[in-house]
Design an enzyme around this catalytic site. Structure first.
Site, PDB file in Angstrom:
ATOM      1  N   THR A   1      -1.093   7.513  -0.766  1.00  0.00           N
ATOM      2  CA  THR A   1      -2.379   7.395  -1.468  1.00  0.00           C
ATOM      3  C   THR A   1      -3.228   6.236  -0.945  1.00  0.00           C
ATOM      4  OG1 THR A   1      -1.506   5.864  -3.105  1.00  0.00           O
ATOM      5  CG2 THR A   1      -1.268   8.218  -3.582  1.00  0.00           C
TER       6      THR A   1
ATOM      7  N   ASP B   1       4.871  -5.926   9.480  1.00  0.00           N
ATOM      8  CA  ASP B   1       5.947  -5.588  10.416  1.00  0.00           C
ATOM      9  C   ASP B   1       5.927  -6.497  11.637  1.00  0.00           C
ATOM     10  OD1 ASP B   1       7.009  -3.614   8.849  1.00  0.00           O
ATOM     11  OD2 ASP B   1       5.924  -1.985   9.825  1.00  0.00           O
TER      12      ASP B   1
ATOM     13  N   ARG C   1       0.839  -1.180   0.000  1.00  0.00           N
ATOM     14  CA  ARG C   1       0.000   0.000   0.000  1.00  0.00           C
ATOM     15  C   ARG C   1       0.874   1.229   0.000  1.00  0.00           C
ATOM     16  NH1 ARG C   1      -4.652   0.682   4.450  1.00  0.00           N
ATOM     17  NH2 ARG C   1      -2.838   1.218   5.674  1.00  0.00           N
TER      18      ARG C   1
ATOM     19  N   ASP D   1       0.563  -2.946  12.159  1.00  0.00           N
ATOM     20  CA  ASP D   1       1.010  -3.324  10.810  1.00  0.00           C
ATOM     21  C   ASP D   1       1.326  -4.827  10.801  1.00  0.00           C
ATOM     22  OD1 ASP D   1       2.675  -1.771   8.215  1.00  0.00           O
ATOM     23  OD2 ASP D   1       2.912  -3.908   8.613  1.00  0.00           O
TER      24      ASP D   1
END
Ligand code: PRP
Ligand code: URA
Length: 209
Positions: free
Chosen positions: A108, A203, A104, A200
């Protein structure tokens, strides 16, 4: 409209709580995601058709059932989807595995495709697209579109945590693709993170950042 299945089995919900916990370390996070993926695979394969065959037990002949119909394939979205593959393969060891690389764009929030590799017989299989997080739905939609573009139309989506926004985005764009999740959370924050979510996923899975 595609169906939304929430896998609310107590063991899935229990493990998901510790996956969310920020104090869960990378090793435990990985193990828990792997375990939840196995449990979800049990749920997502509930509608697999069966056929009857004859087997010979040591004492008699028996009419018994075995799975039939389309074979399965798994398509994890890199990176975080990788963490769910082994858990599903424990239940479905004959599934073939394709990969779609997407990230991603942090500004944006649009998905950027950087890799795709599918089994040669992907079009004849039911493919389960795997990603722990369904946030805006951009990545899942891009993966589904990439698969449809290559002639794969028997698709399911499996995620750990979904935001209502992501579910709607996938259902609007792909009403033929059923969605299986362990939890539907509250909403997205301004950075497209699922609240409360788990942070995340990539991560936490790979210990980066
Ligand atoms: C995360 C996650 C999904 C995507 C979900 O991947 O694993 O693929 O975001 O967000 P969306 O529904 O808004 O598209 P990320 O882009 O962080 O890439 P990574 O797995 O390589 O870290
Ligand atoms: N991707 C993640 O890894 N986590 C989120 O909350 C949203 C997108």
């Amino acid at each position: 409209m595609s169906k939304l299945f929430i896998c609310d089995h107590p063991l899935i919900q229990h493990k998901l709580t510790f996956i969310r916990d920020k104090n869960t370390n990378t090793k435990d996070f990985r193990e828990l995601v792997d375990e939840v993926a196995t449990l979800m695979a049990y749920e997502i394969t509930r509608d697999i058709p069966l056929e009857t065959i004859t087997v010979h037990t040591p004492v008699a002949e028996a009419e018994a059932r075995v799975v039939s119909g389309r074979m399965l394939g798994l398509v994890p979205i890199l990176r975080a989807g990788l963490g769910m593959v082994d858990g599903i393969l424990k239940l479905i060891p004959s599934a073939k595995v394709g990969h779609i690389g997407l990230f991603r764009d942090p500004q944006t929030l649009q998905p950027v495709e950087y890799y795709i590799n599918l089994p040669t017989d992907a079009v004849s299989r039911t493919l389960i697209v795997i990603d722990p997080m369904l946030a805006t739905g951009g990545s899942a939609n891009a993966a589904i579109e990439a698969l449809k573009k290559r002639g794969c139309f028997h698709l399911k989506l499996m995620c750990l945590i979904a935001a209502p926004e992501g579910i709607k985005a996938v259902q609007d764009a792909h009403p033929d693709v059923d969605i299986h999740v362990a939890a539907v959370d509250q909403h997205l924050d301004d950075h497209g993170y699922i609240i409360p979510g788990l942070g995340d996923a990539g991560d936490r899975m790979f210990g980066t950042k």
